[in-house]
Motif scaffolding. Structure first.
Motif, PDB file in Angstrom:
ATOM      1  N   SER A  65      -3.256   7.606  10.856  1.00 24.41           N
ATOM      2  CA  SER A  65      -4.323   6.794  11.366  1.00 24.41           C
ATOM      3  C   SER A  65      -4.657   5.767  10.324  1.00 24.41           C
ATOM      4  N   ASP A  66      -4.703   6.477   8.787  1.00 24.77           N
ATOM      5  CA  ASP A  66      -5.348   5.760   7.839  1.00 24.77           C
ATOM      6  C   ASP A  66      -4.201   4.840   7.088  1.00 24.77           C
ATOM      7  N   VAL A  84       5.451   6.055   7.768  1.00 23.28           N
ATOM      8  CA  VAL A  84       5.472   5.376   8.893  1.00 23.28           C
ATOM      9  C   VAL A  84       6.666   4.741   9.385  1.00 23.28           C
ATOM     10  N   ASP A  85       7.606   4.410   8.444  1.00 26.28           N
ATOM     11  CA  ASP A  85       8.843   4.019   8.950  1.00 26.28           C
ATOM     12  C   ASP A  85       9.708   5.088   9.481  1.00 26.28           C
ATOM     13  N   THR A  86       9.521   6.379   9.197  1.00 25.78           N
ATOM     14  CA  THR A  86      10.133   7.350   9.890  1.00 25.78           C
ATOM     15  C   THR A  86       9.826   7.386  11.346  1.00 25.78           C
ATOM     16  N   VAL A  87       8.230   7.293  11.456  1.00 26.11           N
ATOM     17  CA  VAL A  87       7.513   7.450  12.833  1.00 26.11           C
ATOM     18  C   VAL A  87       7.986   6.171  13.693  1.00 26.11           C
ATOM     19  N   GLU A  88       7.790   5.067  13.069  1.00 26.56           N
ATOM     20  CA  GLU A  88       8.236   3.888  13.977  1.00 26.56           C
ATOM     21  C   GLU A  88       9.920   3.906  14.387  1.00 26.56           C
ATOM     22  N   PRO A 308       0.276  -2.044  12.567  1.00 26.82           N
ATOM     23  CA  PRO A 308       0.355  -0.882  13.791  1.00 26.82           C
ATOM     24  C   PRO A 308      -0.341   0.166  13.647  1.00 26.82           C
ATOM     25  N   LEU A 309      -0.717   1.009  14.808  1.00 30.14           N
ATOM     26  CA  LEU A 309      -1.481   2.216  14.799  1.00 30.14           C
ATOM     27  C   LEU A 309      -0.342   3.120  14.667  1.00 30.14           C
TER      28      LEU A 309
END
Ligand code: PLP
Length: 482
Positions: A65-66, A84-88, A308-309
């Motif tokens: 979230s941060d 975040v790249d991995t997540v998205e 993005p969240l």
């Protein structure tokens, strides 16, 4: 992991999390605990709600979230976005695989945001890009003030045709008070006044006359399936882009209940969705697109969105991974079967349903035959522990505030394990409440659209019967906050 182990770990995670939260603001910890108690103890029939899995819920409560991550995977306006790249990328990959979509965009924060991204992608693709090419410019910053004024005028003068709110469409489908009804010249299509069903010939006639740039299909309160191949034919005939908003029924698409002509993804140029309704993920939105529109949707940030969240995109990836499991297909089929059981339960008790039944996850009960408005019915049902929402019926004489209908959906209680017999019992309880509710009167003696009186003892009787059903199918069994 076994269900027992999941429950033990989830209990311990939430017990500790709530203790930490209570040390800062105990009232938030209390409200969070109370929400679980309330959800466990009521019949949740709101068609747009569900119960996400502990894995999905836990994924949202982290330090992802941060992190700010404006941009796209591998192309961010901030440093340090590798996780975040991995997540998205994972969220998008699961979405592409699950829905068979050439392209998926996991950033929208909600369904409304997803629709805004879609609208502006269509405007960019169909209006802005050709205009820039004609002027020999790469982007709007290169235009003279005069050229920009002309383009802005053109962008602001496009047409959208969507389903009307009282026929079951969503307010983002061109409803005047919503931005979609303000940024486009809009017209709406309805349903057949006799049958309540979508009349494709009437939609085609309206499209031929209005010539929209965007044809929107999809719904929030229409209890039937849509033939998206036919909607695409209509769009193609008039040169419109077909945008399908599958926010409500994405779970039925994911679970392969809607296939062929009823699966919007291969037919629509752009498909939008929420992730938290029948799809059973975190609150959020997503856009799926054909290759032709991918680059435009990819510009969602900065076009319409900011950062993005990341924690929610992570939870979307987890939920989509769950939806790719064979058990999700069983769930989705049960959602549709249960809606049929609920509808039959009403019909055998002489209640009136819009369109006479259902073949998706929604049942729209017309409560005017009980002498009630939707608002009175919604309140009386809530008194008896049955959580629903009032909804307009086609050509509703009581308007969008009081309404004449109650919208019911099966995704949430199906997650708890309800089947045919339970939904038949739910129909019985609802009819008992409505038969025992009298409309009140206003100060000047007129029939009230809001006040009502529920017969003595009815609420307790229904709550007792509901508790028996709910106890047999506990929510988050094994999750213990003591
Ligand atoms: N589209 C449809 C068809 C919906 O039913 C809804 C929500 O009810 C939305 C969009 C908006 O979703 P959100 O509340 O996430 O913005």
């Amino acid at each position: 992991m076994s269900d027992d182990r999941t429950s033990a770990l989830t209990s311990s995670a939430y017990q500790q999390a709530l203790e930490v939260i209570a040390s800062v603001e105990p009232r938030i910890a209390d409200a969070t605990r109370q929400e679980l108690t309330d959800q466990r103890g009521s019949l949740k029939l709101i068609a747009s709600e569900n119960y996400a899995s502990p894995a999905v819920l836990l994924t949202m409560g982290t330090w992802l979230s941060d992190k700010y991550a404006e941009g796209t995977v591998g192309h961010r306006f901030y440093a340090g976005c590798q996780n975040v790249d991995t997540v998205e990328a994972l969220a998008a990959e699961h979405a592409r695989e699950l829905f068979g979509a050439p392209y998926a965009y996991a950033q929208p924060h909600s369904g409304i945001d997803a629709n805004l991204v879609a609208f502006w992608s269509i405007l960019a693709h169909r209006v802005e890009t050709p205009a820039l090419a004609k002027l020999g410019a790469k982007n709007v910053n290169e235009l003279t003030e005069e050229d920009w004024e002309r383009l802005r005028h053109e962008l602001g003068n496009q047409r959208l045709l969507g389903m009307s709110l009282d026929a079951g469409g969503h307010l983002t489908h061109g409803f005047r008070p919503n931005i979609s009804g303000k940024m486009f010249h809009q017209q709406q299509y309805g349903t057949d006044p006799e049958t309540g069903l979508l009349d494709y010939d009437a939609v085609a006639a309206k499209a031929r006359e209005f010539k929209p740039l965007v044809l929107v299909a999809g719904y929030s309160a229409y209890p039937r399936r849509v033939n998206f191949a036919k909607m695409r034919e209509i769009a193609d005939e008039v040169g419109a882009t077909l945008m399908v908003d599958m926010a409500h029924f994405a779970g039925l698409v994911a679970g392969k209940v809607f296939t062929g002509d009823e699966d919007p993804v291969p037919h629509a140029h752009i498909t939008t969705t929420t992730t938290h309704k029948s799809l059973r993920g975190p609150r959020g939105g997503m856009v799926l697109a054909q290759e032709e529109y991918a680059a435009d949707v990819d510009r969602g940030c900065p076009m319409v969105l900011g950062g993005p969240l990341s924690h929610v995109m992570a939870a979307k990836a987890v939920a989509l991974a769950e939806a790719r499991q064979p058990s999700f297909r069983t769930y989705a089929q049960q959602v549709a079967d249960n809606a049929k059981s609920l509808a039959e339960g009403f019909l055998t008790r002489d209640a009136t349903l819009v369109t006479g039944g259902t073949d998706n996850h929604i049942v729209l009960l017309d409560v005017s035959s009980f002498g009630l408005t939707g608002r009175q019915a919604e309140s009386a049902l809530l008194d008896a522990g049955v959580v629903t929402n009032r909804n307009s019926v086609p050509q509703d004489p009581n308007g969008a505030w009081y309404t004449s209908g109650i919208r019911l959906g099966t995704p949430a209680l199906t997650t708890r394990g309800f089947g045919h017999d339970e939904f038949d019992a739910v129909a019985d309880l609802i009819v008992q409440v409505l038969q025992n509710t009298e409309p009140g009167t206003t100060k000047d003696g007129k029939r009230s659209k809001a006040s009502y009186a529920l017969g003595d003892g009815v609420a307790d009787k229904v709550k007792g019967a509901a508790a028996d059903l709910l106890d047999k199918h506990p929510l988050y069994p094994g999750l213990n906050l003591a």
